[in-house]
Design a protein around this motif. Structure first.
Motif, PDB file in Angstrom:
ATOM      1  N   ILE A   1      40.867  49.777  39.267  1.00 18.35           N
ATOM      2  CA  ILE A   1      39.708  49.426  40.089  1.00 18.35           C
ATOM      3  C   ILE A   1      40.126  48.515  41.233  1.00 18.35           C
ATOM      4  O   ILE A   1      39.673  48.677  42.369  1.00 18.35           O
ATOM      5  N   ASN A   2      41.014  47.575  40.943  1.00 25.51           N
ATOM      6  CA  ASN A   2      41.493  46.675  41.985  1.00 25.51           C
ATOM      7  C   ASN A   2      42.210  47.456  43.082  1.00 25.51           C
ATOM      8  O   ASN A   2      42.018  47.187  44.271  1.00 25.51           O
TER       9      ASN A   2
ATOM     10  N   LEU B   1      39.505  49.353  45.152  1.00 21.95           N
ATOM     11  CA  LEU B   1      38.759  48.445  46.018  1.00 21.95           C
ATOM     12  C   LEU B   1      39.609  47.980  47.191  1.00 21.95           C
ATOM     13  O   LEU B   1      39.147  47.920  48.335  1.00 21.95           O
ATOM     14  N   PHE B   2      40.874  47.645  46.910  1.00 25.08           N
ATOM     15  CA  PHE B   2      41.758  47.207  47.988  1.00 25.08           C
ATOM     16  C   PHE B   2      42.006  48.336  48.984  1.00 25.08           C
ATOM     17  O   PHE B   2      42.005  48.111  50.197  1.00 25.08           O
TER      18      PHE B   2
ATOM     19  N   GLY C   1      38.982  48.792  51.138  1.00 29.00           N
ATOM     20  CA  GLY C   1      38.844  47.648  52.037  1.00 29.00           C
ATOM     21  C   GLY C   1      39.870  47.640  53.154  1.00 29.00           C
ATOM     22  O   GLY C   1      39.545  47.362  54.311  1.00 29.00           O
TER      23      GLY C   1
ATOM     24  N   LEU D   1      39.972  39.950  52.035  1.00 30.24           N
ATOM     25  CA  LEU D   1      39.849  41.176  51.257  1.00 30.24           C
ATOM     26  C   LEU D   1      40.548  41.053  49.908  1.00 30.24           C
ATOM     27  O   LEU D   1      39.998  41.455  48.887  1.00 30.24           O
ATOM     28  N   VAL D   2      41.745  40.491  49.901  1.00 31.05           N
ATOM     29  CA  VAL D   2      42.501  40.348  48.650  1.00 31.05           C
ATOM     30  C   VAL D   2      41.738  39.467  47.666  1.00 31.05           C
ATOM     31  O   VAL D   2      41.594  39.799  46.489  1.00 31.05           O
TER      32      VAL D   2
ATOM     33  N   ALA E   1      38.502  38.844  47.685  1.00 31.83           N
ATOM     34  CA  ALA E   1      37.266  39.532  47.299  1.00 31.83           C
ATOM     35  C   ALA E   1      37.542  40.607  46.241  1.00 31.83           C
ATOM     36  O   ALA E   1      36.754  40.783  45.306  1.00 31.83           O
ATOM     37  N   CYS E   2      38.654  41.303  46.368  1.00 32.57           N
ATOM     38  CA  CYS E   2      39.008  42.320  45.361  1.00 32.57           C
ATOM     39  C   CYS E   2      39.282  41.680  44.008  1.00 32.57           C
ATOM     40  O   CYS E   2      38.844  42.183  42.974  1.00 32.57           O
ATOM     41  N   PHE E   3      40.018  40.571  43.999  1.00 32.62           N
ATOM     42  CA  PHE E   3      40.311  39.897  42.735  1.00 32.62           C
ATOM     43  C   PHE E   3      39.061  39.320  42.090  1.00 32.62           C
ATOM     44  O   PHE E   3      38.970  39.225  40.870  1.00 32.62           O
TER      45      PHE E   3
ATOM     46  N   THR F   1      35.827  40.571  42.470  1.00 28.17           N
ATOM     47  CA  THR F   1      34.887  41.606  42.054  1.00 28.17           C
ATOM     48  C   THR F   1      35.433  42.542  40.972  1.00 28.17           C
ATOM     49  O   THR F   1      34.654  43.149  40.233  1.00 28.17           O
ATOM     50  N   THR F   2      36.748  42.655  40.859  1.00 20.99           N
ATOM     51  CA  THR F   2      37.343  43.584  39.899  1.00 20.99           C
ATOM     52  C   THR F   2      36.913  43.344  38.450  1.00 20.99           C
ATOM     53  O   THR F   2      36.538  44.302  37.767  1.00 20.99           O
TER      54      THR F   2
END
Length: 80
Positions: free
Chosen positions: A15-16, A19-20, A23, A44-45, A47-49, A51-52
């Protein structure tokens, strides 16, 4: 560890990455964001960590075989 947590951990890496990927393509294709890439990529990095784990925790129960068996039985009982 519960099965849900184990599934969430396994799915979390994928998922990470997704998402990355979404993004980074968005950042690099939007000119305003691409001009400020040195600021928007670290955001972005992070935010990905952040929300994952939430997305993985929501998806984990849906990956269990028991969920799909119940879903298939429900579909068989309803006429088309």
């Amino acid at each position: 560890m519960s099965v849900r947590l184990q599934l969430a951990i396994m799915v979390g890496l994928m998922i990470n990455a997704i998402l990355f990927g979404i993004g980074i393509v968005t950042i690099l294709s939007v000119p305003v964001l691409a001009d400020n890439a040195k600021y928007s990529i670290p955001v972005l990095v992070v935010a990905c960590f952040v929300t994952t784990p939430f997305v993985a925790w929501i998806m984990a129960p849906r990956l269990r075989l028991r969920y799909w068996q119940e879903r298939e039985q429900g579909n068989k009982q309803q006429p088309i």
